[in-house]
Design an enzyme around this catalytic site. Structure first.
Site, PDB file in Angstrom:
ATOM      1  N   GLY A  18       0.758  -1.257   0.000  1.00 54.14           N
ATOM      2  CA  GLY A  18       0.000   0.000   0.000  1.00 54.14           C
ATOM      3  C   GLY A  18       0.781   1.295   0.000  1.00 54.14           C
ATOM      4  O   GLY A  18       0.196   2.359   0.170  1.00 54.14           O
ATOM      5  N   TRP A  52       2.253   3.083  -2.364  1.00 55.77           N
ATOM      6  CA  TRP A  52       1.913   4.058  -3.423  1.00 55.77           C
ATOM      7  C   TRP A  52       0.599   4.757  -3.056  1.00 55.77           C
ATOM      8  O   TRP A  52       0.485   5.974  -3.170  1.00 55.77           O
ATOM      9  CB  TRP A  52       1.778   3.365  -4.788  1.00 55.77           C
ATOM     10  CG  TRP A  52       3.082   3.041  -5.451  1.00 55.77           C
ATOM     11  CD1 TRP A  52       4.294   2.868  -4.833  1.00 55.77           C
ATOM     12  CD2 TRP A  52       3.329   2.852  -6.855  1.00 55.77           C
ATOM     13  NE1 TRP A  52       5.260   2.594  -5.768  1.00 55.77           N
ATOM     14  CE2 TRP A  52       4.712   2.565  -7.011  1.00 55.77           C
ATOM     15  CE3 TRP A  52       2.528   2.871  -7.988  1.00 55.77           C
ATOM     16  CZ2 TRP A  52       5.296   2.312  -8.265  1.00 55.77           C
ATOM     17  CZ3 TRP A  52       3.105   2.619  -9.239  1.00 55.77           C
ATOM     18  CH2 TRP A  52       4.460   2.350  -9.366  1.00 55.77           C
ATOM     19  N   ASP A 110      -5.849  -5.084  -5.508  1.00 56.85           N
ATOM     20  CA  ASP A 110      -4.835  -6.156  -5.388  1.00 56.85           C
ATOM     21  C   ASP A 110      -5.517  -7.506  -5.142  1.00 56.85           C
ATOM     22  O   ASP A 110      -6.650  -7.551  -4.635  1.00 56.85           O
ATOM     23  CB  ASP A 110      -3.829  -5.870  -4.267  1.00 56.85           C
ATOM     24  CG  ASP A 110      -2.463  -6.516  -4.545  1.00 56.85           C
ATOM     25  OD1 ASP A 110      -1.515  -5.771  -4.859  1.00 56.85           O
ATOM     26  OD2 ASP A 110      -2.340  -7.760  -4.467  1.00 56.85           O
ATOM     27  N   ASP A 145      -8.568 -10.288  -8.792  1.00 58.33           N
ATOM     28  CA  ASP A 145      -7.550 -10.512  -9.813  1.00 58.33           C
ATOM     29  C   ASP A 145      -7.820  -9.572 -10.984  1.00 58.33           C
ATOM     30  O   ASP A 145      -8.843  -9.699 -11.670  1.00 58.33           O
ATOM     31  CB  ASP A 145      -7.617 -11.980 -10.268  1.00 58.33           C
ATOM     32  CG  ASP A 145      -6.557 -12.304 -11.307  1.00 58.33           C
ATOM     33  OD1 ASP A 145      -5.881 -11.363 -11.801  1.00 58.33           O
ATOM     34  OD2 ASP A 145      -6.412 -13.496 -11.633  1.00 58.33           O
ATOM     35  N   ASP A 187       1.875  -1.212 -10.477  1.00 56.64           N
ATOM     36  CA  ASP A 187       3.134  -1.757  -9.938  1.00 56.64           C
ATOM     37  C   ASP A 187       2.973  -3.271  -9.816  1.00 56.64           C
ATOM     38  O   ASP A 187       3.679  -3.920  -9.047  1.00 56.64           O
ATOM     39  CB  ASP A 187       3.426  -1.105  -8.573  1.00 56.64           C
ATOM     40  CG  ASP A 187       4.875  -1.291  -8.132  1.00 56.64           C
ATOM     41  OD1 ASP A 187       5.741  -1.531  -8.999  1.00 56.64           O
ATOM     42  OD2 ASP A 187       5.154  -1.213  -6.918  1.00 56.64           O
ATOM     43  N   LYS A 233       5.110  -0.567 -14.056  1.00 56.26           N
ATOM     44  CA  LYS A 233       6.344  -1.349 -13.905  1.00 56.26           C
ATOM     45  C   LYS A 233       6.497  -2.265 -15.118  1.00 56.26           C
ATOM     46  O   LYS A 233       5.508  -2.794 -15.634  1.00 56.26           O
ATOM     47  CB  LYS A 233       6.202  -2.215 -12.639  1.00 56.26           C
ATOM     48  CG  LYS A 233       7.448  -3.021 -12.302  1.00 56.26           C
ATOM     49  CD  LYS A 233       7.133  -4.224 -11.449  1.00 56.26           C
ATOM     50  CE  LYS A 233       6.857  -3.975  -9.995  1.00 56.26           C
ATOM     51  NZ  LYS A 233       7.972  -3.483  -9.205  1.00 56.26           N
TER      52      LYS A 233
HETATM   53  C1  LIG Z   1       5.529  -4.914  -6.088  1.00 57.45           C
HETATM   54  S1  LIG Z   1       4.005  -5.212  -5.321  1.00 57.45           S
HETATM   55  C2  LIG Z   1       3.279  -3.612  -5.298  1.00 57.45           C
HETATM   56  C3  LIG Z   1       3.820  -2.695  -4.242  1.00 57.45           C
HETATM   57  C4  LIG Z   1       2.957  -1.452  -4.072  1.00 57.45           C
HETATM   58  N1  LIG Z   1       3.069  -0.565  -5.218  1.00 57.45           N
HETATM   59  C5  LIG Z   1       3.307  -0.664  -2.850  1.00 57.45           C
HETATM   60  O1  LIG Z   1       3.740   0.466  -2.991  1.00 57.45           O
HETATM   61  O2  LIG Z   1       3.109  -1.157  -1.736  1.00 57.45           O
HETATM   62  C6  LIG Z   1       3.132  -6.028  -6.607  1.00 57.45           C
HETATM   63  C7  LIG Z   1       1.691  -6.385  -6.284  1.00 57.45           C
HETATM   64  O3  LIG Z   1       1.027  -6.792  -7.492  1.00 57.45           O
HETATM   65  C8  LIG Z   1      -0.024  -7.657  -7.104  1.00 57.45           C
HETATM   66  N2  LIG Z   1      -0.560  -8.377  -8.266  1.00 57.45           N
HETATM   67  C9  LIG Z   1       0.120  -9.230  -9.076  1.00 57.45           C
HETATM   68  N3  LIG Z   1      -0.719  -9.738  -9.999  1.00 57.45           N
HETATM   69  C10 LIG Z   1      -1.939  -9.168  -9.799  1.00 57.45           C
HETATM   70  C11 LIG Z   1      -3.213  -9.291 -10.429  1.00 57.45           C
HETATM   71  N4  LIG Z   1      -3.399 -10.127 -11.473  1.00 57.45           N
HETATM   72  N5  LIG Z   1      -4.262  -8.586  -9.945  1.00 57.45           N
HETATM   73  C12 LIG Z   1      -4.082  -7.759  -8.865  1.00 57.45           C
HETATM   74  N6  LIG Z   1      -2.896  -7.603  -8.221  1.00 57.45           N
HETATM   75  C13 LIG Z   1      -1.842  -8.294  -8.681  1.00 57.45           C
HETATM   76  C14 LIG Z   1       0.641  -8.548  -6.081  1.00 57.45           C
HETATM   77  O4  LIG Z   1      -0.318  -9.202  -5.274  1.00 57.45           O
HETATM   78  C15 LIG Z   1       1.534  -7.558  -5.315  1.00 57.45           C
HETATM   79  O5  LIG Z   1       0.912  -7.148  -4.131  1.00 57.45           O
END
Ligand SMILES: C[S@@+](CC[C@H](N)C(=O)[O-])C[C@H]1O[C@@H](n2cnc3c(N)ncnc32)[C@H](O)[C@@H]1O
Length: 203
Positions: A60, A62, A79, A95, A119, A159
């Site tokens: 969280g 961002w 997420d 998802d 991200d 990203k």
């Molecule tokens: C690098 S982390 C994000 C960090 C976040 N920007 C922060 O500042 O805390 C990547 C996130 O992408 C989520 N994610 C990956 N695939 C996803 C999807 N298909 N749908 C939703 N979230 C997804 C993961 O669960 C993970 O929490």
């Protein structure tokens, strides 16, 4: 390398990392916040009153940054994982790749938005090329979604990883947005192939 040696290295790296220390002091849930801060300082993404979607928001940081720094922002965080409540932020768990879930996101705003951030990162497998493809596919899905939901002056920040799918993503971005940039923030780990795509204004 043995498992306990790897975890010792990991702990040492965490202790040395200035962005982790800074995020602990400033109350952010992840060091990732400093990547967004650098992107915003360089490309001026945010201003007061914007409608923003934060894809892959957990844990969280961002969303915390936006909630703290942008006034009157309508912010939706998404997420697969749960996130703890953040002020002025509405969270939808699901998802993003699920079409029905994407409809839910569109319904929440019921009109065009100003900024889509992604991200999102796929779970790593250890194979860097496969990992970059999986995260690249999330980036493409987020870009296609953005093209439908952004207003004409909207911005898309995502990203992505250097790898075989990189050129395809950049040319897709150039077809759809008037301005595209690739940026590697100083706070993104040097050894990581991570970088960010910044797109502005739809054609
Ligand atoms: C690098 S982390 C994000 C960090 C976040 N920007 C922060 O500042 O805390 C990547 C996130 O992408 C989520 N994610 C990956 N695939 C996803 C999807 N298909 N749908 C939703 N979230 C997804 C993961 O669960 C993970 O929490």
């Amino acid at each position: 390398m043995k498992k306990n040696k790897i975890s010792k290295n990991w702990i040492n790296r965490q202790k040395r990392d200035i962005y982790i220390r800074k995020s602990n002091i400033e109350g952010y849930r992840s060091r990732a916040v400093y990547k967004l801060e650098e992107i915003n300082n360089k490309f001026t993404i945010f201003r007061d009153g914007l409608k923003v979607i934060d894809l892959g928001a957990a844990p969280g940081s961002w969303s915390q940054y936006i909630s703290k720094n942008i006034n009157n922002c309508k912010l939706l965080a998404i997420d697969i994982k749960n996130i703890e409540t953040i002020n002025n932020t509405y969270f939808l768990k699901g998802d993003f790749l699920d079409e029905i879930f994407q409809e839910k996101i569109k319904k929440y705003f019921n009109k065009k938005v100003d900024v889509v951030l992604s991200d999102m990162a796929a779970n790593t497998t250890g194979n860097k090329n496969l990992d970059s493809i999986a995260t690249g596919e999330l980036c493409i899905e987020a870009m296609n979604f953005s093209i439908n939901i952004l207003n004409n002056n909207g911005q898309f920040v995502s990203k992505l990883f250097m790898g075989s799918i990189f050129n395809e993503i950049v040319s897709l971005a150039k077809k759809n947005f008037k301005e595209t940039h690739i940026f590697k923030p100083t706070s993104s780990r040097k050894e990581s192939k991570e970088c960010f795509l910044i797109c502005k204004k739809l054609f």
